[in-house]
Design a protein around this motif. Structure first.
Motif, PDB file in Angstrom:
ATOM      1  N   VAL A 184     -14.069  -0.026   1.525  1.00  0.00           N
ATOM      2  CA  VAL A 184     -13.029  -0.891   0.923  1.00  0.00           C
ATOM      3  C   VAL A 184     -12.716  -1.073  -0.332  1.00  0.00           C
ATOM      4  CG1 VAL A 184     -14.128  -3.453   0.078  1.00  0.00           C
ATOM      5  CG2 VAL A 184     -15.068  -1.943   1.767  1.00  0.00           C
ATOM      6  N   THR A 185     -12.479  -0.272  -1.017  1.00  0.00           N
ATOM      7  CA  THR A 185     -11.804  -0.324  -2.153  1.00  0.00           C
ATOM      8  C   THR A 185     -10.176   0.741  -1.971  1.00  0.00           C
ATOM      9  OG1 THR A 185     -13.342   1.509  -2.467  1.00  0.00           O
ATOM     10  CG2 THR A 185     -13.102   0.371  -3.511  1.00  0.00           C
TER      11      THR A 185
ATOM     12  N   LEU B 149     -16.305   3.130  17.370  1.00  0.00           N
ATOM     13  CA  LEU B 149     -15.282   2.152  16.467  1.00  0.00           C
ATOM     14  C   LEU B 149     -16.489   1.673  15.466  1.00  0.00           C
ATOM     15  CD1 LEU B 149     -13.215   0.988  16.092  1.00  0.00           C
ATOM     16  CD2 LEU B 149     -14.171  -1.635  17.885  1.00  0.00           C
ATOM     17  N   LEU B 150     -15.645   2.188  14.230  1.00  0.00           N
ATOM     18  CA  LEU B 150     -15.895   0.889  12.866  1.00  0.00           C
ATOM     19  C   LEU B 150     -15.309   0.623  12.645  1.00  0.00           C
ATOM     20  CD1 LEU B 150     -18.835   1.290  10.524  1.00  0.00           C
ATOM     21  CD2 LEU B 150     -17.221   3.195   9.919  1.00  0.00           C
ATOM     22  N   LEU B 151     -15.739  -1.032  12.618  1.00  0.00           N
ATOM     23  CA  LEU B 151     -14.780  -1.884  11.962  1.00  0.00           C
ATOM     24  C   LEU B 151     -15.070  -2.362  10.976  1.00  0.00           C
ATOM     25  CD1 LEU B 151     -11.463  -4.039  13.714  1.00  0.00           C
ATOM     26  CD2 LEU B 151     -12.835  -4.844  11.925  1.00  0.00           C
ATOM     27  N   ILE B 152     -14.306  -2.102   9.764  1.00  0.00           N
ATOM     28  CA  ILE B 152     -14.652  -3.667   8.821  1.00  0.00           C
ATOM     29  C   ILE B 152     -13.072  -4.737   8.112  1.00  0.00           C
ATOM     30  CG2 ILE B 152     -15.390  -3.127   5.782  1.00  0.00           C
ATOM     31  CD1 ILE B 152     -16.275  -0.722   6.607  1.00  0.00           C
ATOM     32  N   SER B 153     -14.180  -5.335   8.005  1.00  0.00           N
ATOM     33  CA  SER B 153     -12.483  -7.285   7.229  1.00  0.00           C
ATOM     34  C   SER B 153     -13.220  -7.726   6.755  1.00  0.00           C
ATOM     35  CB  SER B 153     -12.886  -7.564   8.928  1.00  0.00           C
ATOM     36  OG  SER B 153     -13.418  -8.421   9.770  1.00  0.00           O
ATOM     37  N   ASP B 154     -11.509  -7.785   6.132  1.00  0.00           N
ATOM     38  CA  ASP B 154     -12.728  -9.510   4.997  1.00  0.00           C
ATOM     39  C   ASP B 154     -13.265 -10.625   5.612  1.00  0.00           C
ATOM     40  OD1 ASP B 154     -10.139 -10.407   5.930  1.00  0.00           O
ATOM     41  OD2 ASP B 154      -9.081  -9.935   3.578  1.00  0.00           O
ATOM     42  N   ASN B 155     -13.286 -10.982   4.658  1.00  0.00           N
ATOM     43  CA  ASN B 155     -14.035 -12.899   5.175  1.00  0.00           C
ATOM     44  C   ASN B 155     -12.638 -13.284   5.725  1.00  0.00           C
ATOM     45  OD1 ASN B 155     -15.791 -13.799   4.906  1.00  0.00           O
ATOM     46  ND2 ASN B 155     -15.287 -15.657   3.315  1.00  0.00           N
ATOM     47  N   GLU B 156     -11.065 -13.241   5.303  1.00  0.00           N
ATOM     48  CA  GLU B 156     -10.269 -13.929   6.422  1.00  0.00           C
ATOM     49  C   GLU B 156      -9.438 -13.315   7.354  1.00  0.00           C
ATOM     50  OE1 GLU B 156      -7.244 -13.801   3.263  1.00  0.00           O
ATOM     51  OE2 GLU B 156      -7.891 -15.455   1.740  1.00  0.00           O
ATOM     52  N   GLY B 157     -10.215 -12.079   7.815  1.00  0.00           N
ATOM     53  CA  GLY B 157     -10.095 -11.533   9.002  1.00  0.00           C
ATOM     54  C   GLY B 157      -9.027 -10.502   8.996  1.00  0.00           C
ATOM     55  N   LYS B 158      -8.859 -10.393   7.888  1.00  0.00           N
ATOM     56  CA  LYS B 158      -7.769  -8.899   7.892  1.00  0.00           C
ATOM     57  C   LYS B 158      -8.730  -7.487   7.944  1.00  0.00           C
ATOM     58  CE  LYS B 158      -4.425  -7.155   4.555  1.00  0.00           C
ATOM     59  NZ  LYS B 158      -3.937  -7.015   3.308  1.00  0.00           N
ATOM     60  N   ILE B 159      -8.385  -6.558   8.824  1.00  0.00           N
ATOM     61  CA  ILE B 159      -8.547  -5.736   9.178  1.00  0.00           C
ATOM     62  C   ILE B 159      -9.118  -4.429   7.645  1.00  0.00           C
ATOM     63  CG2 ILE B 159      -9.078  -3.233  10.720  1.00  0.00           C
ATOM     64  CD1 ILE B 159      -8.639  -4.953  12.368  1.00  0.00           C
ATOM     65  N   VAL B 160      -9.345  -3.957   7.406  1.00  0.00           N
ATOM     66  CA  VAL B 160      -9.193  -2.966   5.887  1.00  0.00           C
ATOM     67  C   VAL B 160      -9.752  -1.495   7.011  1.00  0.00           C
ATOM     68  CG1 VAL B 160     -10.646  -2.689   3.251  1.00  0.00           C
ATOM     69  CG2 VAL B 160     -11.113  -5.039   4.527  1.00  0.00           C
TER      70      VAL B 160
END
Length: 602
Positions: free
Chosen positions: A89-90, A111-122
């Motif tokens: 994340v950082t 798949l491992l996917l991380i997104s922020d609260n606005e739906g942007k893929i981190v």
């Protein structure tokens, strides 16, 4: 005599024609008729059962997808809680931590996917830009991704975690592709295809094999749409690669969102084989096998006498000449059984004759030894006994010397009695008299009545002699029968309750039966004691052979000598349910001089 009678006699006397009769009874024409009906029933039942199994397989496939979704959700929760994803994340790292990577690879996730609260893929372990959530069953959701222009379902679970005041969403999923259900891929005969509604069209999103995509027939789609969730539509395979198949609906409420096809491929060699023609051939062949089985059973019934004959021959080869086989048949095997029994009886008689000749030879030798002892030993013993008695009466002896001389006199008397017993073997019958067998038995029982009462022995006498009489030495016969009765009483002594037959407790019992057979009288003494040890039964009449702790072992030898001296014989055997049986046979008085006893061994 009619032709049928002749044929029946021929059939009843021949094993070959018995087998032919079995095959005629189980004929070909009734089997053909039965096969036709059985083929229809089996074919319909088989198809129904296979379709039901395929429908259960479709449930298993859907359940496996949903189980995978729940599993990925649990893993996502674990990773979100333990902080393993903070570095991603950082931006400190663009690669998954080793522990996370090892877990993802070990569990086979894609798949491992991380997104922020606005739906942007981190962070994303693989390119993923068109992932959307789609319904899959009642209240269940999957994800749809477009890979190389092909829609693909993904069983994925999500979770959230907070970092520095920002909420992030974690998505872990596995693609529903050929590697999704490994055990289904191993079943090459099973074909599974999943059609999902994408943009209003039902598109194939999964296939268990690598064949080209197969479109969902419009007629089939219409029929599946009219079915409930627990109903399926039988597939009209036609020229496809499966012999039997079904289409099962996947609904979200009342909306049809997918169709699952399960088919059993002809490559299995089973579904394609089960056709009306093949079933007809198989059932007909099975029926003929039943006919053959009936013939085998019949042949078994016919050859069982031969087997018993073989067992009897083997037993005789091992020395058991008591073997007999049933003679219930009237064909060739029945005649062979009669001949075998006759041979076995003759061999048994020859063996008994040989044993009795050997025993008689020993008894003759013993008689000669007894006569020599009487001449060489009794006279010196008489001198010793007289001298010892004279010394014992002398007034000059001490008490110890008198007692020692008494020992000498007692031992001399014992030796003298032993020599008298030996002499009895060489003594021929004397003072012959004619008497009734039952009177002889009554006289013997009267002599030992006190011992019988003391032991509480139940004595049963059966006189079946029919008035026959015997011409014997009365004293010798009384002594012989008395020895047999006393032996039986001593065998049962100390055993107040005996089991014969097993499970039934009874008193000690002595059965004495007097019977006639031809020109012989049989005295049969049977007790329910422990019986004769198998190691002694062949030598029980030899001198000095005894089963008692004390005794000279001359009693039964004396009985044998008396039986032989009267032209008879004696036999010992064990009863089936325990106890010993002694059978003493004496010629009846009406026998002509020079006749031989009716002993099969003589």
């Amino acid at each position: 005599m009619t032709m049928l009678t002749v044929l029946y006699k021929w059939w009843s006397r021949s094993i070959r024609w018995k087998l032919v009769g079995v095959f005629v009874i189980i004929s070909v024409i009734p089997m053909l008729i039965a096969t036709k009906f059985a083929t229809q029933v089996v074919s319909t039942t088989f198809e129904d059962n296979v379709e039901a199994w395929l429908f259960q397989t479709s449930h298993f496939f859907v359940a496996n997808i949903l189980d995978q979704r729940r599993e990925t959700a649990s893993i996502a929760d674990v990773l979100a809680e333990n902080g393993s994803l903070t570095a991603l994340v950082t931006g400190q790292s663009r690669e998954m931590p080793p522990a996370v990577s090892h877990m993802i690879n070990a569990l086979g996730y894609d798949l491992l996917l991380i997104s922020d609260n606005e739906g942007k893929i981190v962070f994303s372990s693989k390119p993923a830009t068109n992932i959307t959530s789609v319904p899959f069953g009642e209240g269940q959701k999957l994800y749809l991704d477009v890979i190389d222009g092909t829609p693909t379902l993904m069983a994925a679970g999500s979770s959230t975690f907070d970092y520095q005041g920002q909420r992030y969403h974690v998505l872990i999923g596995t693609l529903v592709d050929q590697s999704f259900v490994a055990n289904m891929g191993a079943l090459s005969s099973l074909t599974v295809r999943l059609y999902y509604k994408v943009n209003g069209q039902f598109t194939q999103v999964y296939a268990s094999n690598e064949q080209a995509a197969v479109a969902l027939p419009a007629a089939t789609l219409a029929e599946v749409a009219s079915n409930a969730a627990d109903e399926y539509t039988s597939a009209d395979i036609g020229g496809e690669d499966a012999s039997i198949g079904i289409y099962a609906p996947i609904r979200d409420g009342n909306n049809l969102i997918g169709v699952l096809f399960c088919g059993l491929s002809s490559e299995s060699g089973i579904a394609d084989w089960v056709t009306s023609k093949n079933l007809f051939i198989a059932i007909f062949a099975f029926g003929m096998l039943l006919s053959l089985g009936a013939g085998l059973i019949m042949s078994r019934l016919l050859t069982s006498p031969v087997i018993r004959l073989a067992e009897g021959v083997n037993a005789i080869a091992k020395g058991d000449f008591t073997q007999r086989v049933p003679t219930r048949r009237h064909d060739e095997l029945g005649q062979l059984s009669v001949a075998f029994n006759s041979m076995a009886q003759q061999l048994e008689g020859l063996r008994k004759m040989e044993a009795k000749l050997r025993r008689r030879e020993r008894m003759t030798t013993l008689g000669e030894v007894a006569a020599g002892l009487a001449h060489e030993v009794r006279n010196p013993l008489g001198i010793i006994k007289t001298s010892a008695e004279l010394l014992q009466n002398s007034a000059n002896l001490t008490e110890v010397e008198t007692r020692r001389l008494g020992y000498v006199i007692d031992e001399v008397r014992r030796i003298d009695q032993l020599i008298r017993d030996f002499l009895a073997f060489a003594r021929p019958p004397q003072r012959m008299t004619e008497l009734a067998p039952v009177d002889l038995v009554d006289r013997v029982l009267g002599s030992c009545q006190s011992e019988i009462e003391h032991q509480q022995v139940l004595v049963n006498v059966e006189d079946e002699s029919g008035g026959a009489r015997i011409h014997v030495d009365r004293d010798q016969m009384i002594q012989a029968c008395l020895n047999l009765v006393l032996n039986a009483l001593q065998a049962m002594e100390g055993t107040p309750e005996l089991a014969t037959p097993p499970g039934l407790a009874v008193r000690p019992r002595l059965d004495i039966r007097i019977a006639t057979e031809g020109d012989e009288v049989h005295f049969i003494f049977a007790d329910n004691g422990p019986g004769i040890p198998p190691t002694l039964i062949d030598r029980i009449f030899d001198p000095f052979v005894t089963t008692k702790d004390s005794g000279t072992g001359l009693g039964l030898a004396r009985v044998f000598a008396v039986a032989e001296g009267h032209g008879g014989w004696i036999e010992a055997r064990n009863a089936v349910h325990g106890g010993a049986i002694f059978e003493l046979v004496i010629p009846a008085s009406q026998r002509r001089a020079g006749d031989v006893p009716n002993d099969p061994a003589r």
